[in-house]
Write a protein that holds these residues in place. Structure first.
Motif, PDB file in Angstrom:
ATOM      1  N   SER A  94       0.840  -1.188   0.000  1.00  0.00           N
ATOM      2  CA  SER A  94       0.000   0.000   0.000  1.00  0.00           C
ATOM      3  C   SER A  94       0.880   1.245   0.000  1.00  0.00           C
ATOM      4  CB  SER A  94      -0.912  -0.012   1.224  1.00  0.00           C
ATOM      5  OG  SER A  94      -0.132   0.059   2.393  1.00  0.00           O
ATOM      6  N   ARG A 148      -4.794  -9.268   3.004  1.00  0.00           N
ATOM      7  CA  ARG A 148      -3.758  -8.657   2.178  1.00  0.00           C
ATOM      8  C   ARG A 148      -2.449  -9.415   2.354  1.00  0.00           C
ATOM      9  NH1 ARG A 148      -6.598  -4.525   4.612  1.00  0.00           N
ATOM     10  NH2 ARG A 148      -7.790  -3.208   3.202  1.00  0.00           N
ATOM     11  N   GLN A 182      -9.738   2.005  -3.132  1.00  0.00           N
ATOM     12  CA  GLN A 182      -8.813   0.888  -2.961  1.00  0.00           C
ATOM     13  C   GLN A 182      -9.065  -0.172  -4.041  1.00  0.00           C
ATOM     14  OE1 GLN A 182      -9.349  -1.507   0.574  1.00  0.00           O
ATOM     15  NE2 GLN A 182      -7.134  -1.724   0.817  1.00  0.00           N
ATOM     16  N   GLU A 194      -4.177  -6.768  -2.507  1.00  0.00           N
ATOM     17  CA  GLU A 194      -4.141  -5.337  -2.776  1.00  0.00           C
ATOM     18  C   GLU A 194      -3.430  -5.093  -4.093  1.00  0.00           C
ATOM     19  OE1 GLU A 194      -2.316  -3.046   0.241  1.00  0.00           O
ATOM     20  OE2 GLU A 194      -4.184  -2.531   1.213  1.00  0.00           O
TER      21      GLU A 194
END
Length: 619
Positions: A94, A148, A182, A194
């Motif tokens: 991220s 994730r 997202q 992700e």
């Protein structure tokens, strides 16, 4: 006293120690168990087991279920102890910065934990997916509850036995964007990744370098399947693509080459195939050596998933769509296009046209023909087999209509007759449908693998594939030979199996080998005038049939329709099988469409592109 002891035992069992939710899931996946299998063993609902493994909203089992669940986990923990890993520096995918884990002094072994946590993120990394891509994805309700995975290069993969570590996250992913922006990739087995990519070229790069998506090859000389990304409407908007095609784009089957996203791909040195950026797009770079760089895209809102074959799959939420396509991919293959295209690609995947030769005098290998396959170079059919407009027929008059003596008329049977007076008095009409009939017809079929050879006055050979010019007008369906005896039938009520419409043939006509063999089986003599036969032949479709048959039987079994049921049980199970699991019912329909479409694709006609009669076409 015995009742008191039982009550005490129940109290102890009701407090059986259980590992954390994440460890429960790791143990289940490590043993290759699905949520459904655990739920069936413990006699609880699937959602109950899923709640026991939920990281955010963990529910705890009670009563006898807790004791049995604890026993299961303890047994699995003995088989799959928690791996101990040194702390490492792990970049987080991220936008947040990397976090450095505390260092371990030299010579000191880190203490074991329930689940190694190499990075302090809000949600820990999930274990890899189960080997069976058919397991139902675990649904998530909010972005914060999704699993994730840290950067794949930084954390050693713990891949279940039998799963290729290069493709540990499955063959495909459904890319979706949540309301907060997202980007998530829903994979098979419930895994959610992700996606850090901000543009389509970056998404392709991420897929090839980090996502670990793809599927191992189905045959020795073949190639691994490229990863497939399914883009939802929100993903299309996020990456600058139209949610729907205009009428002009739909007819062209692609968006214009001047579209800004296509230009982005070209600037990043990616290429598109001749069909361009359409519902099934292939983005690639030319192969260097044995390495491939290719990603397939599927865009449901551009009608990539034809409702005639995929039902309502295009309207499913991301996790459910990943499950449907994942089951199909694990049992058939990763979709490459329509079900017809995938059926044809499956034939090639099981029988690649080429293979690597033995090393030559210089020690190098080269590409050579793979025996038993259809060669990569096309060959012309026999003139009688050529469809109208084929270059072989360029010399025929423009409006010439070929009859049975010039053209092979072998199509799916289409025959009907008026009902008799006696039949009109009956109360019921019984329809009999043979499941996977087209696939069964391909089983054991001897297929020509090379160019035809023309012969005159040949002796008929039922093991030699080809086309035969023979007169079958003498075949009388009211008389059929059974052993050495002739049996009388009411032939007036039966159609002729030697013409597509059921009429009796009037003279010599072209027939394929199986049709002539049927006349011989009925007891009649056949004397071909000429033939086009293929001495290079083989049972090319056997592996194709076997894989599709197994896919169909396994999926129907999951729906409660087993092949070994009695007729009454079978009919009862078939009555409502689609309602038991509508998503698996979609897979069944797609498998059957793959069979029919794949066979039909072998005789594909021109599809526009400025084609004119007498010119070759791509198919």
């Amino acid at each position: 006293m015995s009742e008191l002891f039982k009550a005490v035992d129940a109290l102890v069992a009701s407090r059986s120690a259980l590992p954390p939710a994440q460890e429960r899931r790791r143990l289940r996946v490590a043993h290759g168990l699905t949520l459904d299998e655990v739920a069936a063993a413990l006699k609880v609902r699937r959602a109950t087991v899923s709640g026991w493994e939920s990281v955010k909203k963990t529910t705890e089992p009670r009563g006898p279920e807790r004791e049995a669940y604890a026993r299961l986990l303890n047994k699995l923990a003995e088989l799959y102890p928690t791996p101990v890993e040194p702390a490492v520096l792990v970049p987080v995918p991220s936008a947040s910065a990397s976090v450095e884990a505390p260092a371990v002094p030299a010579g000191q072994t880190p203490a074991p934990a329930a689940m190694p946590a190499p990075v302090n993120t809000q949600t820990p990394a999930p274990p890899p997916t189960a080997p069976d891509g058919a397991s139902r994805p675990e649904r998530t309700t909010t972005p914060s509850s999704t699993s994730r995975r840290p950067d794949a290069k930084a954390v050693p993969a713990r891949t279940p036995a039998g799963v290729d570590s290069r493709f540990e996250n499955g063959p495909l992913a459904v890319v979706d964007v949540h309301a907060d922006g997202q980007v998530l990739a829903y994979c098979t087995g419930g895994l959610v990744l992700e996606v850090p990519a901000k543009s389509l070229p970056a998404l392709v790069e991420w897929t090839l370098k980090e996502a670990r998506l793809g599927q191992p090859k189905l045959a020795g000389p073949g190639k691994d399947a490229d990863p497939l990304l399914v883009l939802t409407k929100t993903a299309l908007e996020h990456y600058g693509l139209p949610v729907a095609l205009t009428e002009e784009e739909r007819l062209a089957g692609r968006i214009p080459e001047g579209h800004k996203v296509v230009k982005q791909l070209f600037r990043a040195e990616w290429k598109l195939t001749k069909r361009g950026f359409g519902p099934w797009a292939r983005i690639y770079r030319p192969a260097t050596g044995s390495s491939r760089a290719c990603v397939h895209l599927c865009i449901p809102s551009w009608h990539a998933l034809d409702a005639r074959h995929w039902g309502r799959a295009g309207q499913l939420p991301p996790a459910e769509l990943a499950r449907v396509l994942g089951v199909y991919a694990s049992r058939v293959m990763t979709p490459r296009g329509s079900t017809a295209v995938t059926g044809l690609e499956l034939m090639t995947a099981l029988h690649p046209a080429t293979r690597a030769s033995e090393p030559g005098t210089d020690g190098k290998r080269h590409s050579e023909h793979n025996p038993g396959s259809l060669g990569k170079d096309p060959v012309d059919p026999a003139p009688c087999e050529a469809p109208d407009g084929h270059p072989l027929l360029a010399d025929l008059p423009r409006f010439h209509v070929r009859g049975p003596g010039e053209k092979l008329f072998e199509e799916a049977y289409d025959w009907a007759r008026p009902m008799t007076d006696d039949e009109c008095t009956l109360r019921h009409l019984v329809g009999i449908d043979v499941n996977m009939a087209f696939a069964a017809g391909a089983n054991g079929l001897i297929v020509g693998l090379g160019a035809p050879t023309h012969v005159t006055n040949p002796a008929f050979d039922p093991k030699l594939p080809g086309s035969w010019l023979v007169d079958l007008s003498h075949v009388d369906l009211s008389k059929v030979k059974a052993g050495k005896q002739w049996v009388e039938l009411d032939g007036s009520l039966l159609p002729s199996p030697f013409t597509p419409k059921g009429e009796r043939p009037e003279g010599p006509a072209w027939y394929a080998t199986p049709t002539v063999a049927y006349a011989v089986e009925l007891g009649y003599e056949v004397r071909p005038v000429e033939a086009y036969v293929r001495y290079d032949n083989g049972r090319y479709l056997d592996g194709w049939y076997g894989r599709l048959r197994d896919a169909y039987l396994a999926t129907m079994s999951d729906l409660g329709v087993d092949a070994d049921r009695t007729p009454d049980d079978f009919l009862a199970a078939m009555a409502d099988y689609k309602s038991r699991d509508p998503e698996l019912a979609i897979v069944v329909a797609a498998i059957k469409a793959t069979v029919k479409g794949g066979l039909g694709k072998l005789r594909e006609r021109p599809r526009g592109e400025g084609w004119r009669p007498g010119e070759p076409w791509r198919a």
